[in-house]
Design a protein around this motif. Sequence first.
Motif, mmCIF file in Angstrom:
data_model
loop_
_atom_site.group_PDB
_atom_site.id
_atom_site.type_symbol
_atom_site.label_atom_id
_atom_site.label_comp_id
_atom_site.label_asym_id
_atom_site.label_seq_id
_atom_site.Cartn_x
_atom_site.Cartn_y
_atom_site.Cartn_z
ATOM 1 N N ARG A 36 0.822 -1.217 0.000
ATOM 2 C CA ARG A 36 0.000 0.000 0.000
ATOM 3 C C ARG A 36 0.851 1.260 0.000
ATOM 4 N N ARG A 37 1.939 1.234 0.725
ATOM 5 C CA ARG A 37 2.799 2.423 0.812
ATOM 6 C C ARG A 37 3.424 2.779 -0.540
ATOM 7 N N GLU A 38 3.413 1.810 -1.467
ATOM 8 C CA GLU A 38 3.947 2.047 -2.806
ATOM 9 C C GLU A 38 2.818 2.228 -3.833
ATOM 10 N N GLY A 39 1.626 2.517 -3.345
ATOM 11 C CA GLY A 39 0.497 2.745 -4.236
ATOM 12 C C GLY A 39 -0.276 1.496 -4.595
ATOM 13 N N GLY A 40 0.048 0.398 -3.938
ATOM 14 C CA GLY A 40 -0.640 -0.856 -4.207
ATOM 15 C C GLY A 40 -2.082 -0.827 -3.735
ATOM 16 N N TYR A 41 -2.815 -1.802 -4.200
ATOM 17 C CA TYR A 41 -4.240 -1.896 -3.876
ATOM 18 C C TYR A 41 -4.431 -2.030 -2.365
ATOM 19 N N ASP A 42 -5.372 -1.262 -1.828
ATOM 20 C CA ASP A 42 -5.673 -1.263 -0.391
ATOM 21 C C ASP A 42 -6.955 -2.040 -0.145
ATOM 22 N N ASN A 43 -6.811 -3.288 0.218
ATOM 23 C CA ASN A 43 -7.977 -4.134 0.470
ATOM 24 C C ASN A 43 -8.650 -3.800 1.801
ATOM 25 N N HIS A 44 -7.989 -2.992 2.639
ATOM 26 C CA HIS A 44 -8.604 -2.560 3.894
ATOM 27 C C HIS A 44 -9.615 -1.445 3.649
ATOM 28 N N ASN A 45 -9.401 -0.686 2.594
ATOM 29 C CA ASN A 45 -10.288 0.423 2.256
ATOM 30 C C ASN A 45 -10.400 0.520 0.733
ATOM 31 N N PRO A 46 -11.003 -0.484 0.104
ATOM 32 C CA PRO A 46 -10.984 -0.565 -1.364
ATOM 33 C C PRO A 46 -11.718 0.566 -2.079
ATOM 34 N N ARG A 47 -12.831 1.020 -1.542
ATOM 35 C CA ARG A 47 -13.579 2.074 -2.236
ATOM 36 C C ARG A 47 -12.824 3.395 -2.237
ATOM 37 N N ALA A 48 -12.201 3.710 -1.116
ATOM 38 C CA ALA A 48 -11.416 4.944 -1.061
ATOM 39 C C ALA A 48 -10.216 4.840 -1.992
ATOM 40 N N TRP A 49 -9.594 3.666 -2.039
ATOM 41 C CA TRP A 49 -8.453 3.474 -2.937
ATOM 42 C C TRP A 49 -8.879 3.666 -4.390
ATOM 43 N N LEU A 50 -9.991 3.042 -4.769
ATOM 44 C CA LEU A 50 -10.488 3.182 -6.137
ATOM 45 C C LEU A 50 -10.864 4.631 -6.451
ATOM 46 N N ALA A 51 -11.416 5.329 -5.475
ATOM 47 C CA ALA A 51 -11.820 6.725 -5.686
ATOM 48 C C ALA A 51 -10.615 7.631 -5.937
ATOM 49 N N ARG A 52 -9.438 7.240 -5.476
ATOM 50 C CA ARG A 52 -8.228 8.044 -5.680
ATOM 51 C C ARG A 52 -7.526 7.754 -7.001
ATOM 52 N N GLN A 53 -7.993 6.763 -7.726
ATOM 53 C CA GLN A 53 -7.331 6.402 -8.974
ATOM 54 C C GLN A 53 -7.610 7.442 -10.050
ATOM 55 N N THR A 54 -6.734 7.491 -11.025
ATOM 56 C CA THR A 54 -6.860 8.456 -12.112
ATOM 57 C C THR A 54 -6.739 7.729 -13.448
ATOM 58 N N ASP A 55 -6.958 8.480 -14.511
ATOM 59 C CA ASP A 55 -6.792 7.983 -15.878
ATOM 60 C C ASP A 55 -7.588 6.699 -16.116
ATOM 61 N N TRP A 56 -6.948 5.716 -16.748
ATOM 62 C CA TRP A 56 -7.669 4.517 -17.166
ATOM 63 C C TRP A 56 -8.178 3.704 -15.983
#
Length: 134
Positions: A36-56
Motif C-alpha cells: 500500500r505504501r507504494e500505491g498498491g491496492y488497499d484491500n482494507h479500504n478498497p472504495r477509497a483506494w479506487l476513488a483516488r485512482q486516475t486515468d484509465w
Amino acid sequence: MKFAGLTLAYWAVLATALLPFLCGYLAKWGRLGKPRREGGYDNHNPRAWLARQTDWRARANAAQANSFEALPLFIGAVIIAHQLGAPQVRLDLLAFVFVVLRLIYIMMYVADLALARSMTWALALLVNIAILFV
C-alpha cells in the motif's frame, strides 16, 4: 439453444453479471500484491483506494459502476422475454449482441473514447429494449 439446461440468453445474463467484476479487476490491474505504501491496492479500504485512482484506472472503475447499473434492465428484459415466449433464436442473438456491445463499451470507456463509448452505450440500450419487444 440450450447449454447445460440454460438458454444462450440466460448465459448472457451470467456473462453480463460478471462484467462489473472484470472492470473492477482491470481497475486494480498491476496494483494487486503491491504494498500500500507504494500505491498498491488497499484491500482494507478498497472504495477509497479506487476513488483516488486516475486515468484509465478511474475509467475502469466508472465502467464497473455503469456495468452494475445496466444489469437490472437486462436481467428483467431476458426474463420477461422468456416468460412471454419470445422466439428463442432471436432472443439469444439479441442477448449475445448486448454482451458484445457491453464489452466494447468497457473497452471504449477505459481507452477514453467518449463519443464511441456513448454511441455503444446507446446501441446496447436499444438492444436491451428490443429484447423486451422480441
